[in-house]
Write a protein that holds these residues in place. Structure first.
Motif, PDB file in Angstrom:
ATOM      1  N   LYS A 152     -93.506   4.455 -13.995  1.00 18.66           N
ATOM      2  CA  LYS A 152     -93.926   4.776 -15.365  1.00 18.66           C
ATOM      3  C   LYS A 152     -92.877   4.246 -16.328  1.00 18.66           C
ATOM      4  O   LYS A 152     -91.682   4.521 -16.161  1.00 18.66           O
ATOM      5  CB  LYS A 152     -94.091   6.288 -15.542  1.00 18.66           C
ATOM      6  N   GLU A 169    -101.736   3.322 -23.599  1.00 20.12           N
ATOM      7  CA  GLU A 169    -101.231   3.625 -22.256  1.00 20.12           C
ATOM      8  C   GLU A 169    -102.078   2.834 -21.282  1.00 20.12           C
ATOM      9  O   GLU A 169    -103.294   3.047 -21.183  1.00 20.12           O
ATOM     10  CB  GLU A 169    -101.315   5.119 -21.962  1.00 20.12           C
ATOM     11  N   SER A 171    -102.889   1.819 -17.483  1.00 16.60           N
ATOM     12  CA  SER A 171    -102.773   2.228 -16.079  1.00 16.60           C
ATOM     13  C   SER A 171    -103.242   1.080 -15.196  1.00 16.60           C
ATOM     14  O   SER A 171    -104.328   0.520 -15.411  1.00 16.60           O
ATOM     15  CB  SER A 171    -103.602   3.483 -15.805  1.00 16.60           C
ATOM     16  N   LYS A 214     -96.980   2.174 -23.152  1.00 17.65           N
ATOM     17  CA  LYS A 214     -96.733   2.981 -21.962  1.00 17.65           C
ATOM     18  C   LYS A 214     -97.456   2.348 -20.784  1.00 17.65           C
ATOM     19  O   LYS A 214     -98.645   1.987 -20.883  1.00 17.65           O
ATOM     20  CB  LYS A 214     -97.207   4.423 -22.168  1.00 17.65           C
ATOM     21  N   ASN A 258     -98.330   2.627 -16.503  1.00 18.89           N
ATOM     22  CA  ASN A 258     -98.390   3.352 -15.232  1.00 18.89           C
ATOM     23  C   ASN A 258     -98.827   2.368 -14.157  1.00 18.89           C
ATOM     24  O   ASN A 258     -99.942   1.828 -14.229  1.00 18.89           O
ATOM     25  CB  ASN A 258     -99.368   4.527 -15.300  1.00 18.89           C
ATOM     26  N   TYR A 299     -99.208   1.868  -9.960  1.00 22.75           N
ATOM     27  CA  TYR A 299     -99.226   2.668  -8.733  1.00 22.75           C
ATOM     28  C   TYR A 299    -100.217   2.061  -7.747  1.00 22.75           C
ATOM     29  O   TYR A 299    -101.082   1.246  -8.103  1.00 22.75           O
ATOM     30  CB  TYR A 299     -99.641   4.109  -9.055  1.00 22.75           C
TER      31      TYR A 299
END
Length: 632
Positions: A295, A340, A342, A493, A495, A497
């Motif tokens: 993050k 954000e 992701s 931002k 993220n 993963y």
């Protein structure tokens, strides 16, 4: 022992049955072979013998035809791809993040000042082409040296048959014929690069929009200016890690900008790589899901962008293998400011077979192109090879290197002062299909590769309800200021993963093997001829016997040739005993008639008489006779 007798006895020991001629050997083979067909040829009647001879010849031809197809299929080295799915703990990919803008405008403004004034005046002329409407009369005079090296022109195509070129900074107009390639709109941009000023040896790039033309022209000119700036100064003018990386968290462990490795990228300035694996062991991901990934909160400082160099705002990022160089321009993605983002990751592992099944390389050691990216201690990739190949051609042809690629030793970057015609050379090389094909043929794919498939989703961040306190905290942590120094236009931002721990392996295997080839050859031979491996051995045996017979015939021919040469030395028949006695008597009478003549001074014998050496007269005919009898 006589050589011919030795070969005859050896042939007899090997054969134990066949004769010493080709016909006898062939009949013996047909009578004793285990292959169906040849036996029927010698045992049946005349009509059936002809039928079986035709069938045997036909099926033998089919066997050889099928064998040719099978061998050709095997030598084509085809592969089959298989997909397997596994589950294991995987290494987290290396993550490279950069700013879309390579330099802070406040740091490079003094270098680009004249270029900015020039492009502003050009835009004014484009938007207000009527003379007298521009405001440049009150400004200091422009330095048109950069403009004359690579000028921009407008193309008026109201008359399709006679398009008109309008020079932005000159009042003259030029009408060109239909042979010149023009844009598709009324006011299209055209970028011109010549080998030297005033030369007719020029190359043109057409644009359908002036916005595209201005951007490309500005990038080309700024490249020439920035290439003369030392590397450490360029790094200083870029975005620093402590200013760009505001927060970092990997799984449950905190991290910061010190966990990133800084590299300088010509397209994006300072870039920062997480988990590159150069100095420390690569990190493993403990579990799939967003809570166990990386993050980041980034500040791109959009208000300090170079206005004409970067028209896109955001962060440029890329996922790649450890110890590999990130080629963000080709493989990177953008993350938009005020969101954000992701990124869910799936892993594909590619395993290609090497030579002769494919032309791939394990580490690039067998590639003829010198890898210029090896100075970063990174692994081989086809992108690095293609760029190194282009830079090597650029150095060889143009005498200098392009700013966007690493330099070979002892070479400088191209610029307008030292290399006035570099833009023409670069444009010609860039559009050359032949040089491009040379690089494609020289470079090879890697045999083993890991690809990261990304699923991207975005949302506004921070929300209107939370942006006040978030910006206050982030501003205080970065600047120790109670005032808000950040805004939505500069915050991103991220993220990153693993979506799941299942990974796919796409591997190649040989479609045909030597076992497949032997079984296929034997199957065809057994189906058409009823044969086996032992039948092939029998066929090999008859070939060996044929060679023995050939050797015996050659030896006999050589011996006969030798005898003929010996007989050629003595074309007449050897003298008989009575002829020798008569010759001896005649020689005695000649000595009596000579009288007082001494023996040494006797008259020479008449032509055709034997020599007066009696011993040789008695021995030589016997030798000749003996040799003749041996020859018989």
């Amino acid at each position: 022992m006589n050589l011919k007798k030795y070969f005859v006895r050896a042939l007899h020991r090997l054969q134990k049955g066949p004769g010493y001629t080709y016909k006898e050997l062939l009949v013996w083979y047909c009578d004793n072979t285990n292959t169906h067909g040849p036996k029927r040829i010698i045992k049946e009647g005349p009509k059936k013998k002809l039928i079986w001879f035709f069938l045997t010849l036909l099926f033998a031809s089919l066997v050889f035809w099928q064998w040719g197809i099978l061998i050709n299929t095997y030598l084509s080295y085809n592969v089959t791809s298989s997909l397997s799915i596994g589950f294991k703990t995987m290494k987290f990919p290396a993550v490279t993040v950069c700013n879309a803008n390579p330099f802070k405008y406040s740091e490079v403004k003094h270098l680009l000042k004249e270029l900015d004034r020039l492009i502003e005046a050009a835009l004014e002329r484009i938007l207000q082409p009527t003379p007298g409407n521009s405001s440049e009369n009150t400004s200091p005079p422009l330095d048109l040296e950069l403009w004359h090296q690579i000028p921009l022109v407008l193309i008026d195509e109201h008359d399709k048959d006679n398009p008109i070129i309008l020079d932005i900074f000159e009042s003259n107009q030029t009408t060109v014929g239909n042979e010149t390639a023009m844009g598709n709109q009324t006011a299209a941009g055209n970028q011109t690069a010549c080998s030297h000023q005033g030369s007719d040896n020029c190359t043109y790039r057409n644009f359908t929009s002036a916005a595209q033309a201005v951007t490309e022209w500005y990038i080309l000119q700024s490249t020439s200016i920035l290439s003369k700036v030392p590397l450490q100064e360029r790094i200083r003018m870029g975005y620093q890690a402590e200013d760009m990386i505001l927060a970092c968290l990997y799984g449950a462990e905190p991290c910061n900008y010190k966990n990133f490795t800084q590299i300088y990228h010509p397209d994006h300035g300072n870039c920062y790589i997480f988990n590159w694996g150069m100095e420390e062991e690569a990190l493993n991901s403990s579990n799939p899901g967003a809570e166990f990934g990386l993050k980041l909160i980034l500040d791109i400082s959009q208000q300090d962008y170079i206005p004409y160099l970067s028209s896109a705002a955001g962060a440029r990022l890329m996922l790649h293998q450890q110890k590999s160089f990130p080629f963000l321009k080709d493989q990177g993605i953008y993350a938009m400011a005020g969101t954000e983002t992701s990124i869910g990751v799936l892993v594909d592992e590619l395993e290609r077979m090497g030579y002769p099944y494919s032309d791939c390389t394990m580490n690039g050691s067998d590639v003829p192109v010198k890898n210029l990216y090896s100075q970063y201690n990174t692994s081989y990739s086809i992108q690095a090879c293609l760029r190194s190949c282009f830079q090597n051609h650029m150095v060889e042809i143009c005498g200098c290197g392009h700013y966007m690629f690493p330099l070979p030793e002892g070479v400088n970057y191209c610029n307008n002062e030292d290399d006035p015609g570099w833009a023409y050379c670069y444009s010609s090389l860039r559009s050359s299909i032949r040089h491009r094909q040379i690089c494609i043929d020289s470079c090879k794919e890697t045999c083993n590769d890991t690809q990261y498939k990304m699923t991207i989703s975005m949302a506004d961040w921070p929300s209107e309800a939370s942006e006040d306190w978030i910006f206050h905290i982030l501003s205080y942590e970065r600047d120790m200021s109670t005032n808000v120094t950040l805004d939505r236009n500069g915050i991103i931002k991220l993220n990153i993963y693993f979506q799941e721990y299942n990974y796919r392996t796409i591997s190649e295997s040989a479609a045909t093997t030597i076992v497949w080839l032997l079984s296929s050859l034997g199957g065809q031979f057994g189906f058409w001829m009823g044969g086996s491996v032992l039948c092939l051995i029998e066929f090999g045996e008859i070939i060996i016997d044929s060679l023995w017979i050939t050797i015996i015939n050659v030896i006999g021919w050589c011996k006969g040739l030798k005898q003929k040469r010996a007989q050629a030395r003595y074309p007449d028949a050897p003298p008989t005993v009575s002829e020798l006695v008569e010759a001896h008597t005649n020689l005695g009478f000649q000595h009596e008639d000579a009288g007082a003549l001494p023996r040494d001074e006797a008259l020479p014998p008449e032509p055709g008489t034997p020599p007066p050496n009696y011993d040789s007269l008695r021995v030589q005919p016997l030798d000749v006779l003996s040799a003749d009898s041996d020859a018989e």
